[in-house]
Design a protein around this motif. Sequence first.
Motif, PDB file in Angstrom:
ATOM      1  N   ALA A  88       0.811  -1.222   0.000  1.00 57.45           N
ATOM      2  CA  ALA A  88       0.000   0.000   0.000  1.00 57.45           C
ATOM      3  C   ALA A  88       0.845   1.273   0.000  1.00 57.45           C
ATOM      4  O   ALA A  88       0.311   2.361  -0.182  1.00 57.45           O
ATOM      5  CB  ALA A  88      -0.950  -0.005   1.192  1.00 57.45           C
ATOM      6  N   SER A  89       2.148   1.134   0.149  1.00 62.33           N
ATOM      7  CA  SER A  89       3.011   2.322   0.130  1.00 62.33           C
ATOM      8  C   SER A  89       3.476   2.681  -1.282  1.00 62.33           C
ATOM      9  O   SER A  89       4.201   3.649  -1.466  1.00 62.33           O
ATOM     10  CB  SER A  89       4.222   2.104   1.037  1.00 62.33           C
ATOM     11  N   CYS A  90       3.052   1.927  -2.284  1.00 65.13           N
ATOM     12  CA  CYS A  90       3.418   2.222  -3.683  1.00 65.13           C
ATOM     13  C   CYS A  90       2.562   3.375  -4.185  1.00 65.13           C
ATOM     14  O   CYS A  90       1.534   3.183  -4.827  1.00 65.13           O
ATOM     15  CB  CYS A  90       3.198   0.996  -4.566  1.00 65.13           C
ATOM     16  N   SER A  91       2.972   4.596  -3.909  1.00 64.39           N
ATOM     17  CA  SER A  91       2.140   5.751  -4.223  1.00 64.39           C
ATOM     18  C   SER A  91       1.969   6.000  -5.718  1.00 64.39           C
ATOM     19  O   SER A  91       0.959   6.544  -6.144  1.00 64.39           O
ATOM     20  CB  SER A  91       2.712   7.004  -3.558  1.00 64.39           C
ATOM     21  N   PHE A  92       2.927   5.589  -6.550  1.00 67.03           N
ATOM     22  CA  PHE A  92       2.808   5.796  -7.994  1.00 67.03           C
ATOM     23  C   PHE A  92       1.779   4.862  -8.616  1.00 67.03           C
ATOM     24  O   PHE A  92       1.384   5.036  -9.756  1.00 67.03           O
ATOM     25  CB  PHE A  92       4.163   5.607  -8.681  1.00 67.03           C
ATOM     26  N   ALA A  93       1.335   3.881  -7.859  1.00 71.32           N
ATOM     27  CA  ALA A  93       0.439   2.855  -8.380  1.00 71.32           C
ATOM     28  C   ALA A  93      -0.880   3.410  -8.899  1.00 71.32           C
ATOM     29  O   ALA A  93      -1.402   2.954  -9.909  1.00 71.32           O
ATOM     30  CB  ALA A  93       0.163   1.807  -7.301  1.00 71.32           C
ATOM     31  N   ILE A  94      -1.428   4.390  -8.235  1.00 71.39           N
ATOM     32  CA  ILE A  94      -2.749   4.905  -8.584  1.00 71.39           C
ATOM     33  C   ILE A  94      -2.783   5.457 -10.001  1.00 71.39           C
ATOM     34  O   ILE A  94      -3.723   5.211 -10.747  1.00 71.39           O
ATOM     35  CB  ILE A  94      -3.197   5.991  -7.574  1.00 71.39           C
ATOM     36  N   THR A  95      -1.774   6.181 -10.396  1.00 73.06           N
ATOM     37  CA  THR A  95      -1.808   6.802 -11.720  1.00 73.06           C
ATOM     38  C   THR A  95      -1.379   5.863 -12.836  1.00 73.06           C
ATOM     39  O   THR A  95      -1.770   6.059 -13.986  1.00 73.06           O
ATOM     40  CB  THR A  95      -0.909   8.055 -11.760  1.00 73.06           C
ATOM     41  N   ASN A  96      -0.604   4.840 -12.541  1.00 78.53           N
ATOM     42  CA  ASN A  96      -0.033   3.989 -13.595  1.00 78.53           C
ATOM     43  C   ASN A  96      -0.517   2.547 -13.584  1.00 78.53           C
ATOM     44  O   ASN A  96       0.014   1.723 -14.312  1.00 78.53           O
ATOM     45  CB  ASN A  96       1.497   4.013 -13.482  1.00 78.53           C
ATOM     46  N   TRP A  97      -1.520   2.242 -12.788  1.00 84.08           N
ATOM     47  CA  TRP A  97      -1.906   0.856 -12.608  1.00 84.08           C
ATOM     48  C   TRP A  97      -2.344   0.184 -13.908  1.00 84.08           C
ATOM     49  O   TRP A  97      -2.064  -1.000 -14.118  1.00 84.08           O
ATOM     50  CB  TRP A  97      -3.002   0.724 -11.537  1.00 84.08           C
ATOM     51  N   ALA A  98      -3.016   0.891 -14.812  1.00 80.68           N
ATOM     52  CA  ALA A  98      -3.504   0.259 -16.043  1.00 80.68           C
ATOM     53  C   ALA A  98      -2.337  -0.196 -16.919  1.00 80.68           C
ATOM     54  O   ALA A  98      -2.362  -1.307 -17.477  1.00 80.68           O
ATOM     55  CB  ALA A  98      -4.415   1.216 -16.817  1.00 80.68           C
ATOM     56  N   SER A  99      -1.309   0.623 -17.022  1.00 78.05           N
ATOM     57  CA  SER A  99      -0.110   0.221 -17.775  1.00 78.05           C
ATOM     58  C   SER A  99       0.564  -0.968 -17.119  1.00 78.05           C
ATOM     59  O   SER A  99       1.022  -1.891 -17.794  1.00 78.05           O
ATOM     60  CB  SER A  99       0.885   1.380 -17.848  1.00 78.05           C
ATOM     61  N   HIS A 100       0.596  -0.959 -15.806  1.00 78.44           N
ATOM     62  CA  HIS A 100       1.232  -2.053 -15.079  1.00 78.44           C
ATOM     63  C   HIS A 100       0.408  -3.335 -15.204  1.00 78.44           C
ATOM     64  O   HIS A 100       0.973  -4.429 -15.282  1.00 78.44           O
ATOM     65  CB  HIS A 100       1.453  -1.662 -13.623  1.00 78.44           C
ATOM     66  N   ALA A 101      -0.915  -3.215 -15.239  1.00 73.15           N
ATOM     67  CA  ALA A 101      -1.767  -4.393 -15.432  1.00 73.15           C
ATOM     68  C   ALA A 101      -1.492  -5.017 -16.795  1.00 73.15           C
ATOM     69  O   ALA A 101      -1.459  -6.245 -16.938  1.00 73.15           O
ATOM     70  CB  ALA A 101      -3.243  -4.014 -15.303  1.00 73.15           C
ATOM     71  N   ARG A 102      -1.287  -4.194 -17.789  1.00 71.52           N
ATOM     72  CA  ARG A 102      -0.959  -4.714 -19.135  1.00 71.52           C
ATOM     73  C   ARG A 102       0.392  -5.428 -19.129  1.00 71.52           C
ATOM     74  O   ARG A 102       0.572  -6.431 -19.809  1.00 71.52           O
ATOM     75  CB  ARG A 102      -0.981  -3.582 -20.153  1.00 71.52           C
ATOM     76  N   ILE A 103       1.341  -4.921 -18.374  1.00 67.95           N
ATOM     77  CA  ILE A 103       2.644  -5.578 -18.261  1.00 67.95           C
ATOM     78  C   ILE A 103       2.474  -6.958 -17.626  1.00 67.95           C
ATOM     79  O   ILE A 103       3.024  -7.948 -18.106  1.00 67.95           O
ATOM     80  CB  ILE A 103       3.638  -4.721 -17.443  1.00 67.95           C
ATOM     81  N   VAL A 104       1.693  -7.031 -16.543  1.00 70.69           N
ATOM     82  CA  VAL A 104       1.445  -8.309 -15.872  1.00 70.69           C
ATOM     83  C   VAL A 104       0.804  -9.294 -16.843  1.00 70.69           C
ATOM     84  O   VAL A 104       1.212 -10.456 -16.941  1.00 70.69           O
ATOM     85  CB  VAL A 104       0.560  -8.116 -14.614  1.00 70.69           C
ATOM     86  N   LYS A 105      -0.198  -8.824 -17.587  1.00 76.31           N
ATOM     87  CA  LYS A 105      -0.893  -9.691 -18.534  1.00 76.31           C
ATOM     88  C   LYS A 105       0.045 -10.141 -19.656  1.00 76.31           C
ATOM     89  O   LYS A 105       0.024 -11.311 -20.065  1.00 76.31           O
ATOM     90  CB  LYS A 105      -2.113  -8.967 -19.120  1.00 76.31           C
ATOM     91  N   THR A 106       0.881  -9.237 -20.149  1.00 81.07           N
ATOM     92  CA  THR A 106       1.828  -9.582 -21.208  1.00 81.07           C
ATOM     93  C   THR A 106       2.795 -10.667 -20.740  1.00 81.07           C
ATOM     94  O   THR A 106       3.058 -11.629 -21.476  1.00 81.07           O
ATOM     95  CB  THR A 106       2.603  -8.327 -21.668  1.00 81.07           C
ATOM     96  N   MET A 107       3.310 -10.547 -19.523  1.00 82.00           N
ATOM     97  CA  MET A 107       4.211 -11.574 -18.985  1.00 82.00           C
ATOM     98  C   MET A 107       3.479 -12.913 -18.873  1.00 82.00           C
ATOM     99  O   MET A 107       4.036 -13.959 -19.179  1.00 82.00           O
ATOM    100  CB  MET A 107       4.754 -11.163 -17.612  1.00 82.00           C
TER     101      MET A 107
END
Length: 182
Positions: A88-107
């Motif tokens: 929960a301390s990952c403060s950048f997560a809120i703005t970039n989560w959709a890009s990061h979700a795509r990275i997870v899915k791609t992997m």
Amino acid sequence: MEKKLLIEVEAEKSVIAAAILDPSVFPAARGILRPTDFGRSAHQVIWKAMEGIADKGEPIDQLTLKHFLDTHGALERIGGASYILDLASCSFAITNWASHARIVKTMSVLNQLERVAALIDAGVSAKEDPASVIEQAMSGIAGASRQLMMAQRPISAPSKCEGCGGSVPAGATYCPCCGLRQ
């Protein structure tokens, strides 16, 4: 020789953190991610727990997640309550989560393709019926293709409630704040 899974741990952490910090994220992210998409087993357990919490109609936050994992005997498997606090301390997560979700899915898709390649290799080495090997490979590739399409489609953003002005998760039929039907 067994291949290592392709994992982007920081992207996984970011998506989970965003879902903990913003109630509108989980329904949208759940639309493309499954527990098996996460490479780290602790993250698979956490995502399954979040699905369980959401399915009960409860909010996902640090406390409900900790309680759910604890009552299901999984809290220590993920690294304990301190790991949830760390996520929960990952403060950048809120703005970039959709890009990061795509990275997870791609992997995840790349890992699926790796399994298909291993299946083909094993079938060829065992001199199996080529039609059977091809059928299994095509089925695996079709599954990976469907998953990739999910990763590439736009992720719906939350809408604004006309009643209270709060955030309504994508796909929700009511406002979680005031209960107004959308």
